[in-house]
Design a protein around this motif. Structure first.
Motif, PDB file in Angstrom:
ATOM      1  N   ARG A 166       0.841  -1.210   0.000  1.00 15.94           N
ATOM      2  CA  ARG A 166       0.000   0.000   0.000  1.00 15.94           C
ATOM      3  C   ARG A 166       0.874   1.256   0.000  1.00 15.94           C
ATOM      4  O   ARG A 166       0.548   2.250  -0.654  1.00 15.94           O
ATOM      5  N   SER A 167       1.989   1.231   0.740  1.00 21.66           N
ATOM      6  CA  SER A 167       2.898   2.389   0.771  1.00 21.66           C
ATOM      7  C   SER A 167       3.515   2.640  -0.600  1.00 21.66           C
ATOM      8  O   SER A 167       3.608   3.781  -1.061  1.00 21.66           O
ATOM      9  N   LEU A 168       3.949   1.565  -1.260  1.00 17.46           N
ATOM     10  CA  LEU A 168       4.536   1.706  -2.600  1.00 17.46           C
ATOM     11  C   LEU A 168       3.511   2.232  -3.592  1.00 17.46           C
ATOM     12  O   LEU A 168       3.840   3.031  -4.485  1.00 17.46           O
ATOM     13  N   PHE A 169       2.254   1.815  -3.427  1.00 18.20           N
ATOM     14  CA  PHE A 169       1.217   2.230  -4.362  1.00 18.20           C
ATOM     15  C   PHE A 169       0.778   3.673  -4.158  1.00 18.20           C
ATOM     16  O   PHE A 169      -0.067   4.178  -4.910  1.00 18.20           O
ATOM     17  N   GLU A 170       1.342   4.357  -3.177  1.00 20.96           N
ATOM     18  CA  GLU A 170       1.110   5.793  -3.046  1.00 20.96           C
ATOM     19  C   GLU A 170       1.908   6.590  -4.079  1.00 20.96           C
ATOM     20  O   GLU A 170       1.637   7.767  -4.314  1.00 20.96           O
ATOM     21  N   LEU A 171       2.893   5.950  -4.697  1.00 19.94           N
ATOM     22  CA  LEU A 171       3.650   6.604  -5.764  1.00 19.94           C
ATOM     23  C   LEU A 171       2.780   6.731  -7.006  1.00 19.94           C
ATOM     24  O   LEU A 171       1.817   5.993  -7.204  1.00 19.94           O
ATOM     25  N   ASP A 172       3.135   7.669  -7.880  1.00 18.21           N
ATOM     26  CA  ASP A 172       2.377   7.876  -9.113  1.00 18.21           C
ATOM     27  C   ASP A 172       2.509   6.682 -10.049  1.00 18.21           C
ATOM     28  O   ASP A 172       3.502   5.931 -10.002  1.00 18.21           O
ATOM     29  N   ASP A 173       1.535   6.520 -10.916  1.00 21.58           N
ATOM     30  CA  ASP A 173       1.544   5.415 -11.870  1.00 21.58           C
ATOM     31  C   ASP A 173       2.801   5.376 -12.719  1.00 21.58           C
ATOM     32  O   ASP A 173       3.274   4.310 -13.096  1.00 21.58           O
ATOM     33  N   PHE A 174       3.343   6.560 -13.050  1.00 20.88           N
ATOM     34  CA  PHE A 174       4.489   6.598 -13.965  1.00 20.88           C
ATOM     35  C   PHE A 174       5.797   6.181 -13.308  1.00 20.88           C
ATOM     36  O   PHE A 174       6.804   5.954 -13.988  1.00 20.88           O
ATOM     37  N   ALA A 175       5.817   6.074 -11.983  1.00 21.27           N
ATOM     38  CA  ALA A 175       7.063   5.718 -11.294  1.00 21.27           C
ATOM     39  C   ALA A 175       7.501   4.314 -11.701  1.00 21.27           C
ATOM     40  O   ALA A 175       6.730   3.358 -11.667  1.00 21.27           O
ATOM     41  N   GLU A 176       8.760   4.225 -12.111  1.00 25.68           N
ATOM     42  CA  GLU A 176       9.292   2.929 -12.519  1.00 25.68           C
ATOM     43  C   GLU A 176       9.586   2.062 -11.291  1.00 25.68           C
ATOM     44  O   GLU A 176       9.973   2.564 -10.237  1.00 25.68           O
ATOM     45  N   SER A 193       8.082 -12.424 -13.107  1.00 23.20           N
ATOM     46  CA  SER A 193       8.463 -12.313 -14.514  1.00 23.20           C
ATOM     47  C   SER A 193       9.976 -12.171 -14.645  1.00 23.20           C
ATOM     48  O   SER A 193      10.657 -11.705 -13.732  1.00 23.20           O
ATOM     49  N   GLU A 194      10.477 -12.563 -15.813  1.00 25.82           N
ATOM     50  CA  GLU A 194      11.890 -12.328 -16.120  1.00 25.82           C
ATOM     51  C   GLU A 194      12.110 -10.949 -16.738  1.00 25.82           C
ATOM     52  O   GLU A 194      13.235 -10.585 -17.054  1.00 25.82           O
ATOM     53  N   LYS A 195      11.035 -10.193 -16.930  1.00 25.30           N
ATOM     54  CA  LYS A 195      11.170  -8.806 -17.376  1.00 25.30           C
ATOM     55  C   LYS A 195      11.911  -8.018 -16.299  1.00 25.30           C
ATOM     56  O   LYS A 195      11.619  -8.153 -15.115  1.00 25.30           O
ATOM     57  N   PRO A 196      12.859  -7.178 -16.667  1.00 25.57           N
ATOM     58  CA  PRO A 196      13.708  -6.545 -15.650  1.00 25.57           C
ATOM     59  C   PRO A 196      13.051  -5.437 -14.843  1.00 25.57           C
ATOM     60  O   PRO A 196      13.523  -5.100 -13.770  1.00 25.57           O
ATOM     61  N   GLY A 197      11.988  -4.825 -15.354  1.00 23.86           N
ATOM     62  CA  GLY A 197      11.367  -3.718 -14.636  1.00 23.86           C
ATOM     63  C   GLY A 197       9.924  -3.536 -15.038  1.00 23.86           C
ATOM     64  O   GLY A 197       9.433  -4.158 -15.986  1.00 23.86           O
ATOM     65  N   THR A 198       9.219  -2.653 -14.307  1.00 19.72           N
ATOM     66  CA  THR A 198       7.813  -2.400 -14.576  1.00 19.72           C
ATOM     67  C   THR A 198       7.493  -0.987 -14.079  1.00 19.72           C
ATOM     68  O   THR A 198       8.405  -0.179 -13.902  1.00 19.72           O
ATOM     69  N   THR A 199       6.217  -0.691 -13.878  1.00 12.71           N
ATOM     70  CA  THR A 199       5.816   0.599 -13.308  1.00 12.71           C
ATOM     71  C   THR A 199       4.820   0.352 -12.184  1.00 12.71           C
ATOM     72  O   THR A 199       4.171  -0.692 -12.112  1.00 12.71           O
ATOM     73  N   ILE A 200       4.690   1.344 -11.327  1.00 13.18           N
ATOM     74  CA  ILE A 200       3.703   1.261 -10.256  1.00 13.18           C
ATOM     75  C   ILE A 200       2.306   1.084 -10.841  1.00 13.18           C
ATOM     76  O   ILE A 200       1.511   0.257 -10.385  1.00 13.18           O
ATOM     77  N   GLY A 201       1.995   1.837 -11.881  1.00 12.71           N
ATOM     78  CA  GLY A 201       0.663   1.772 -12.474  1.00 12.71           C
ATOM     79  C   GLY A 201       0.334   0.407 -13.032  1.00 12.71           C
ATOM     80  O   GLY A 201      -0.779  -0.096 -12.850  1.00 12.71           O
ATOM     81  N   PHE A 202       1.287  -0.218 -13.714  1.00 16.59           N
ATOM     82  CA  PHE A 202       1.026  -1.525 -14.302  1.00 16.59           C
ATOM     83  C   PHE A 202       0.812  -2.569 -13.217  1.00 16.59           C
ATOM     84  O   PHE A 202      -0.105  -3.397 -13.301  1.00 16.59           O
TER      85      PHE A 202
END
Length: 461
Positions: A166-176, A193-202
């Motif tokens: 919940r604390s992490l999800f306080e960041l904006d969607d665009f935050a990597e 996933s083996e994908k190296p990164g994502t975003t908060i929004g996704f």
């Protein structure tokens, strides 16, 4: 023009991710792996000095390179204040920050995986004070969450992680989001996933676990199917707590006669060659943990006592040195050396060798139809439940260190299979080491492939 430098550095064998963040002439490294050469090379190439080393938590799956990196660069080590470590460091708590140039790295306490766990929010003040990215360590992964059972009871860890998400999800969607692991690590689950990164929004929208809004549902789902913990996890945590490890152990080239002496004195020989090479010719009692596939260190730690003396061999001396580093990264500190010249040198010295009969899946299917073999399935529980051969025996490879539990039930040869041949090679070598005879290794393909050969697979336990 922005000057911020950002680079993810992976430990491919363990699925661990570390990060180099720099601005101007200064850099911070977060969660450095044991082999520090890549960080030093980046600093040399891009003209910055590593001034700070940050840890997200006391790692359980790998030995941190923080001591080696601080020794090589003079960097200050920052560790979460609740980590209870035994070395000189700067404690860091939620809200504390480290600055390199215009880049500000701010600590966010995210307990769950471990009580001291801390994520790091990164902002580039030359562009905006808004967080650009967050290094989440072992909290939020791409498509998954960290396991909650390594330091506390699973439910307690899961409830803490619910609040941390919940604390992490306080960041904006665009935050990597840049996690501490990619798919294959035992610090998460099968959804990673083996994908190296994502975003908060996704992740807010599509992470199956993280988007659960009811805390009890979250706890149930996160704790329902936890994988077994490798036996070295607690030992690695203690190594990472200190005293600080600042040097790699020297690895000596050993003559065959010296290796023979060590084995007679109780040392373990780990052979990193491919399963087919090992099957064709190997040293009696050696364990085949092939380096041709990932998770070498983790699998070795399941079946080799890290407190015992270990000798390494491989297809070439340089490969043996690399294999030894993979073992050192998971806490093996008594590496006696490597067999110079490999198994060929051992054979030339006139010492005893052995071999293991090897077959492929097609031949296994034929022998099962003729009822000529018993099948030992050494895959993990979830793989077994997805589909297995009726009347086959199921023992995960890492439970075979003492031989076959319960002994042999019939006089037929024992065909040992996994999914592709690497875990079954560990298993077959463990069985032979414990004195089990008539072992056949299924070296090409695995149990799931038997369906294509006309052998029915059944689901469930």
């Amino acid at each position: 023009m922005t000057r911020m430098f950002f680079r993810q550095v992976l430990h491919e064998d363990l699925g661990c991710a570390s990060y180099v963040i720099a601005d101007g002439e200064e850099a911070v490294v977060i969660d450095p792996k044991w082999e520090i050469e890549e960080y030093l090379a980046l600093a040399e190439e891009h003209g910055f000095k590593i001034k700070h080393v940050l840890e997200t938590h006391n790692h359980a799956d790998h030995v941190s390179g923080k001591g080696r990196l601080a020794g090589a660069t003079g960097a200050t080590i920052h560790v979460p204040a609740k980590a209870e470590v035994d070395f000189e460091h700067e404690p860091i708590s939620g809200g504390d920050s480290v600055r390199v140039g215009d880049v500000v790295v701010t600590a966010l306490e995210t307990p769950g995986h471990r009580p001291e766990h801390t994520a790091y929010i990164v902002a580039d003040a030359s562009r905006t004070d808004e967080p650009w990215l967050v290094v989440t360590g072992d909290s939020l992964f791409v498509g998954d969450l960290a396991r909650p059972d390594l330091a506390v009871e699973p439910e307690e860890g899961a409830r803490a992680l619910f609040e941390s998400v919940r604390s992490l999800f306080e960041l904006d969607d665009f935050a990597e989001v840049w996690p501490g692991h990619i798919g294959g690590s035992l610090c998460g689950g099968a959804g990673m996933s083996e994908k190296p990164g994502t975003t908060i929004g996704f992740e807010r929208r599509f992470n199956r676990l993280a988007k659960l809004g009811d805390e009890n549902d979250f706890v149930h789902e996160l704790t329902a199917n936890l994988a077994p913990q490798p036996p070295n996890f607690k030992r690695i945590v203690e190594l990472n707590r200190g005293p600080l490890l600042t040097e790699s152990e020297p690895l000596e080239a050993l003559a065959p006669a010296r290796v023979k002496e060590l084995l007679e004195e109780g040392a373990t020989l780990v052979d990193g060659r491919s399963p087919r090479e090992f099957d064709g010719l190997h040293i009696p009692g050696s364990i085949n943990v092939t380096t041709t596939r990932a998770a070498v260190g983790t699998r070795a730690a399941w079946v080799v006592d890290p407190e015992s003396e270990v000798v390494v061999t491989a297809a070439a001396d340089e490969e043996a040195r690399s294999a030894a580093l993979l073992l050192e990264a998971v806490g093996f500190r008594r590496l006696a050396g490597f067999l110079s010249g490999g198994v060929a040198a051992w054979q030339q010295a006139g010492f005893e060798t052995a071999s293991t009969p090897a077959i492929d899946v097609h031949e296994l299917a034929e022998r099962l139809r003729r009822d000529e073999v018993s099948l030992l399935d050494v895959r993990d529980d979830d793989e077994w439940e997805e589909g297995h051969v009726a009347d086959s025996v199921h023992v995960p490879y890492h439970d075979l260190g003492g031989g076959l539990p319960g002994g042999r039930s019939n006089g037929k040869p024992l065909a040992v299979a996994c999914s592709v041949g690497n875990r079954s090679s560990i298993a077959a070598s463990l069985l032979k080491r414990s004195g089990v005879e008539d072992v056949i290794h299924v070296a090409d393909g695995g149990v799931a492939d038997l369906a294509g050969e006309g052998i029915p697979l059944i689901e469930g336990k």
